[in-house]
Design a protein around this motif. Structure first.
Motif, PDB file in Angstrom:
ATOM      1  N   PRO A 154       0.818  -1.211   0.000  1.00  9.97           N
ATOM      2  CA  PRO A 154       0.000   0.000   0.000  1.00  9.97           C
ATOM      3  C   PRO A 154       0.857   1.269   0.000  1.00  9.97           C
ATOM      4  N   ARG A 155       0.324   2.297  -0.614  1.00 14.05           N
ATOM      5  CA  ARG A 155       0.992   3.600  -0.578  1.00 14.05           C
ATOM      6  C   ARG A 155       0.897   4.165   0.835  1.00 14.05           C
ATOM      7  N   GLY A 156       1.849   5.002   1.173  1.00 10.09           N
ATOM      8  CA  GLY A 156       1.793   5.693   2.460  1.00 10.09           C
ATOM      9  C   GLY A 156       2.468   4.902   3.572  1.00 10.09           C
ATOM     10  N   THR A 157       2.298   5.403   4.782  1.00  8.22           N
ATOM     11  CA  THR A 157       2.974   4.802   5.936  1.00  8.22           C
ATOM     12  C   THR A 157       1.997   4.275   6.980  1.00  8.22           C
ATOM     13  N   THR A 158       0.743   4.087   6.598  1.00  8.53           N
ATOM     14  CA  THR A 158      -0.247   3.639   7.582  1.00  8.53           C
ATOM     15  C   THR A 158      -0.183   2.142   7.848  1.00  8.53           C
ATOM     16  N   THR A 159       0.481   1.386   6.994  1.00  5.55           N
ATOM     17  CA  THR A 159       0.617  -0.052   7.231  1.00  5.55           C
ATOM     18  C   THR A 159       2.099  -0.415   7.307  1.00  5.55           C
ATOM     19  N   ARG A 160       2.381  -1.486   8.025  1.00  8.18           N
ATOM     20  CA  ARG A 160       3.737  -1.982   8.217  1.00  8.18           C
ATOM     21  C   ARG A 160       3.746  -3.437   7.770  1.00  8.18           C
ATOM     22  N   PRO A 161       4.184  -3.704   6.535  1.00 12.90           N
ATOM     23  CA  PRO A 161       4.160  -5.085   6.036  1.00 12.90           C
ATOM     24  C   PRO A 161       5.054  -6.006   6.864  1.00 12.90           C
ATOM     25  N   THR A 162       4.611  -7.234   7.045  1.00 14.15           N
ATOM     26  CA  THR A 162       5.418  -8.250   7.721  1.00 14.15           C
ATOM     27  C   THR A 162       6.618  -8.566   6.841  1.00 14.15           C
ATOM     28  N   SER A 163       7.801  -8.595   7.436  1.00 10.95           N
ATOM     29  CA  SER A 163       9.006  -8.882   6.651  1.00 10.95           C
ATOM     30  C   SER A 163       8.955 -10.310   6.130  1.00 10.95           C
ATOM     31  N   ASP A 164       9.638 -10.551   5.014  1.00  9.76           N
ATOM     32  CA  ASP A 164       9.685 -11.901   4.449  1.00  9.76           C
ATOM     33  C   ASP A 164      10.301 -12.875   5.447  1.00  9.76           C
ATOM     34  N   ARG A 165      11.271 -12.419   6.242  1.00  3.82           N
ATOM     35  CA  ARG A 165      11.922 -13.290   7.226  1.00  3.82           C
ATOM     36  C   ARG A 165      10.917 -13.778   8.273  1.00  3.82           C
ATOM     37  N   VAL A 166      10.115 -12.857   8.805  1.00  2.00           N
ATOM     38  CA  VAL A 166       9.120 -13.218   9.822  1.00  2.00           C
ATOM     39  C   VAL A 166       8.029 -14.081   9.201  1.00  2.00           C
TER      40      VAL A 166
ATOM     41  N   LEU B 110      -6.572  -1.583   1.226  1.00  2.00           N
ATOM     42  CA  LEU B 110      -7.628  -2.354   0.557  1.00  2.00           C
ATOM     43  C   LEU B 110      -7.390  -2.428  -0.947  1.00  2.00           C
ATOM     44  N   GLU B 111      -6.942  -1.336  -1.509  1.00  2.00           N
ATOM     45  CA  GLU B 111      -6.647  -1.306  -2.943  1.00  2.00           C
ATOM     46  C   GLU B 111      -5.540  -2.320  -3.275  1.00  2.00           C
ATOM     47  N   SER B 112      -4.472  -2.328  -2.478  1.00  2.00           N
ATOM     48  CA  SER B 112      -3.377  -3.284  -2.682  1.00  2.00           C
ATOM     49  C   SER B 112      -3.845  -4.709  -2.452  1.00  2.00           C
ATOM     50  N   LEU B 113      -4.622  -4.915  -1.403  1.00  2.00           N
ATOM     51  CA  LEU B 113      -5.136  -6.246  -1.072  1.00  2.00           C
ATOM     52  C   LEU B 113      -5.937  -6.822  -2.232  1.00  2.00           C
ATOM     53  N   ARG B 114      -6.847  -6.048  -2.766  1.00  2.00           N
ATOM     54  CA  ARG B 114      -7.681  -6.529  -3.875  1.00  2.00           C
ATOM     55  C   ARG B 114      -6.849  -6.800  -5.126  1.00  2.00           C
ATOM     56  N   LEU B 115      -5.867  -5.927  -5.404  1.00  2.00           N
ATOM     57  CA  LEU B 115      -4.966  -6.162  -6.544  1.00  2.00           C
ATOM     58  C   LEU B 115      -4.185  -7.457  -6.348  1.00  2.00           C
ATOM     59  N   ASN B 116      -3.678  -7.675  -5.138  1.00  2.00           N
ATOM     60  CA  ASN B 116      -2.890  -8.872  -4.845  1.00  2.00           C
ATOM     61  C   ASN B 116      -3.727 -10.147  -4.954  1.00  2.00           C
ATOM     62  N   LEU B 117      -4.960 -10.096  -4.496  1.00  2.00           N
ATOM     63  CA  LEU B 117      -5.839 -11.265  -4.618  1.00  2.00           C
ATOM     64  C   LEU B 117      -6.103 -11.581  -6.091  1.00  2.00           C
TER      65      LEU B 117
END
Length: 189
Positions: free
Chosen positions: A16-28, A79-86
């Motif tokens: 997602p654009r912006g800084t409101t979410t913090r993606p889980t790292s690939d390592r975790v 949500l926009e990223s989530l739907r694109l990814n699905l």
């Protein structure tokens, strides 16, 4: 961000654009799904992905054999990223996206009497939501042999017991902890 294993292995995911979410790292993420795979916890499971962000965790579960994932996310960009990814991974038909605040969505699911085998949550660490969400989800939405996995700050352990759930494991990866909870086992008198 990418899908690590399974049917969608190697596919890149949009953040997602912006800084409101913090993606889980690939390592975790890789460590989490190694734990789940070794316990045989994914095949055919119903999964709830709370604070889903881009959907990275739930999509990984789908890629590795989960039957269905319900994603809860309220941020418009996420949500926009989530739907694109699905759509990109081809898992839209096995996903439900609830564009609500987490607690509102949980109350809705409780009214619908939905049950999940695996509940994943990664709320903003400072929001103080871990305990409230684990207690509500554990008491009303978790299958008897289900598992709650909370991503939290490593420096601040969550309580050993939250509502009907007991912490069964805690793993630390840098600044991140994975805290695993199962339902308290009740013994017949």
């Amino acid at each position: 961000m990418r899908v690590i294993a399974g049917k969608a292995r190697g596919m890149r995911l949009t953040a997602p654009r912006g800084t409101t979410t913090r993606p889980t790292s690939d390592r975790v993420k890789e460590a989490l799904f190694s734990l789940l795979d070794s316990a045989g916890r994914l095949d055919g499971m119903r999964v709830l992905d709370l604070f889903a962000g881009s959907g990275s965790l739930g999509i990984e579960a789908l890629s590795r054999g989960a039957e269905q994932v319900t994603f809860i996310e309220k941020d418009r960009h996420a949500l926009e990223s989530l739907r694109l990814n699905l759509g990109h991974t081809g898992f839209s038909d096995r996903a439900e996206v609830l564009p609500f605040d987490c607690l509102q969505a949980l109350e809705r699911l409780v009214r619908q009497k939905v049950c999940f085998d695996l509940i994943l949550l990664d709320p903003p660490y400072q929001a103080g939501l871990h305990q409230k969400v684990i207690e509500l989800a554990g008491s009303a939405l978790l299958a008897a042999d289900g598992l709650v996995v909370a991503e939290a700050a490593a420096r601040t352990p969550l309580p050993e017991r939250i509502g009907p759930c007991n912490r069964s494991d805690r793993r630390i990866y840098g600044d991140t902890a994975l805290e695993l909870y199962t339902m308290e086992q009740r013994h017949a008198p």
